[in-house]
Design an enzyme around this catalytic site. Structure first.
Site, PDB file in Angstrom:
ATOM      1  N   TYR A 170     -25.258   9.076  10.153  1.00 38.93           N
ATOM      2  CA  TYR A 170     -26.230  10.134   9.977  1.00 38.93           C
ATOM      3  C   TYR A 170     -26.548  10.565  11.228  1.00 38.93           C
ATOM      4  CZ  TYR A 170     -29.517  12.856   7.213  1.00 38.93           C
ATOM      5  OH  TYR A 170     -30.148  13.946   6.354  1.00 38.93           O
ATOM      6  N   LYS A 172     -34.033  15.073  11.257  1.00 38.59           N
ATOM      7  CA  LYS A 172     -34.990  14.803  10.233  1.00 38.59           C
ATOM      8  C   LYS A 172     -36.198  14.160  10.518  1.00 38.59           C
ATOM      9  CE  LYS A 172     -32.658  16.129   6.622  1.00 38.59           C
ATOM     10  NZ  LYS A 172     -32.747  17.335   5.933  1.00 38.59           N
TER      11      LYS A 172
END
Ligand code: NDP
Ligand code: N5H
Length: 257
Positions: free
Chosen positions: A158, A165
């Site tokens: 990720y 995020k």
């Protein structure tokens, strides 16, 4: 208290196709009687969005361009919404992007340009659109964005998106504090993995989904409908006391060690 959104108008940003989480949110709001406005980034998705809107019972929804990397496009988009609709009651921000080569291998291989691009589109854009939307939320409102567990913990591959995020989730809290005095709430839904266009090309997505089916408390993967229904709650008055919150809609996977 009912979940009817009759007489309310919502802006949905980030429908690419029928698998998009944004489309799951749109369907839930539409079923509750809301009026919808859609925005898209690239021209390549304009027709796809228009095709989907045509399948709705109320197929008169506005469909407007809004590439969030361009201040002038954000400005023009909300100016047009103000002119054509006036007041809005909520906004769903379902937008993220990182270069594919930065979503595998080691995080630290990201370069400055890739880092800034991911943060620009996936994190800063929430603040930019919240500021523009605030002007149209004169009756109060609700802003919902989408995040993923990789913003709280290290999730393999990720990488820069996780760092973006984390910034997005902190932005939710600072924006909630700024906008609360105007009756505007800001929350995020942390969704479990869902097969969408963005998830395409992710190596081993099948094994990520399989692990969730085997280990998540609810023993099943997350659906667009589940995220849509939580968004409906966050857009309705049922959640009137909730702001600055990150709600996990992930079959409970986030509680596991
Ligand atoms: P989609 O690929 O369907 O949606 C991603 C959207 O991002 C596209 O509609 C795309 O718009 C938009 N976008 C990219 N760049 C820009 C830009 N410059 N300006 C405006 N819009 C842009 O994928 P998802 O539905 O999966 O993604 C929606 C959100 O959900 C993202 O924030 C993602 O991180 C998050 N999420 C997804 C999960 C998953 O497993 N799928 C899990 C948890 C969170 P366009 O198509 O017009 O280019
Ligand atoms: C741990 C994982 C798997 C690995 C990482 C995936 C990250 C995905 C997020 C970003 C948004 C994907 C992305 O930017 C893809 C682009 O490089 C290429 N795709 C495109 O350009 C398409 C055509 C357009 C529509 O996509 C966008 N975004 O504009 C995370 C997964 C288990 C969960 C997941 C998939 C999370 C998430 O945030 O989406």
């Amino acid at each position: 208290m009912q979940l009817s959104l009759q007489g309310k108008t919502y802006v949905i940003m980030g429908v690419a196709n029928k698998r998009s989480i944004a489309w799951g949110i749109a369907r839930a709001l539409h079923a509750a009687g809301a009026r919808l406005i859609f925005t898209y980034a690239g021209e390549r998705f304009e027709n796809e969005v228009k095709k989907l809107v045509a399948t709705l019972e109320d197929d008169t929804a506005l469909v407007l361009p809004c590439d969030v990397t361009k201040d002038e496009e954000i400005e023009a988009c909300f100016a047009q919404i103000k002119e054509q609709v006036g007041v809005i009651h909520g906004l769903a921000h379902c937008i993220a992007f990182a270069n594919k080569e930065h979503l595998e291998g080691e995080y630290m291989n990201v370069d400055r340009e890739g880092f800034l691009l991911a943060h620009n589109i996936s994190a800063y854009s929430l603040t930019a659109v919240a500021k523009a939307a605030k002007e149209l939320m004169t009756e109060g409102g609700s802003i919902v964005t989408l995040t993923y567990l990789g913003g709280e913990r290290v999730v393999q591959n990720y990488n820069v998106m996780g760092v973006a995020k984390a910034s997005l989730e902190a932005s939710v809290k600072y924006l909630a504090n700024d906008l609360g005095k105007y009756g505007i709430r800001v929350n995020a839904i942390s969704a479990g993995p869902i097969r969408t266009l963005s998830a395409k090309g992710v190596g081993d997505f099948n094994s990520i989904l399989k692990e969730i089916e085997e280990r998540a408390p609810l023993r099943r993967t997350t659906t667009q409908e589940e995220v849509g229904d939580t968004a409906l709650f966050l857009f309705s008055d049922l959640s009137r006391g909730v702001t600055g919150e990150i709600i996990h809609v992930d079959s409970g996977y986030h509680i596991l060690a």
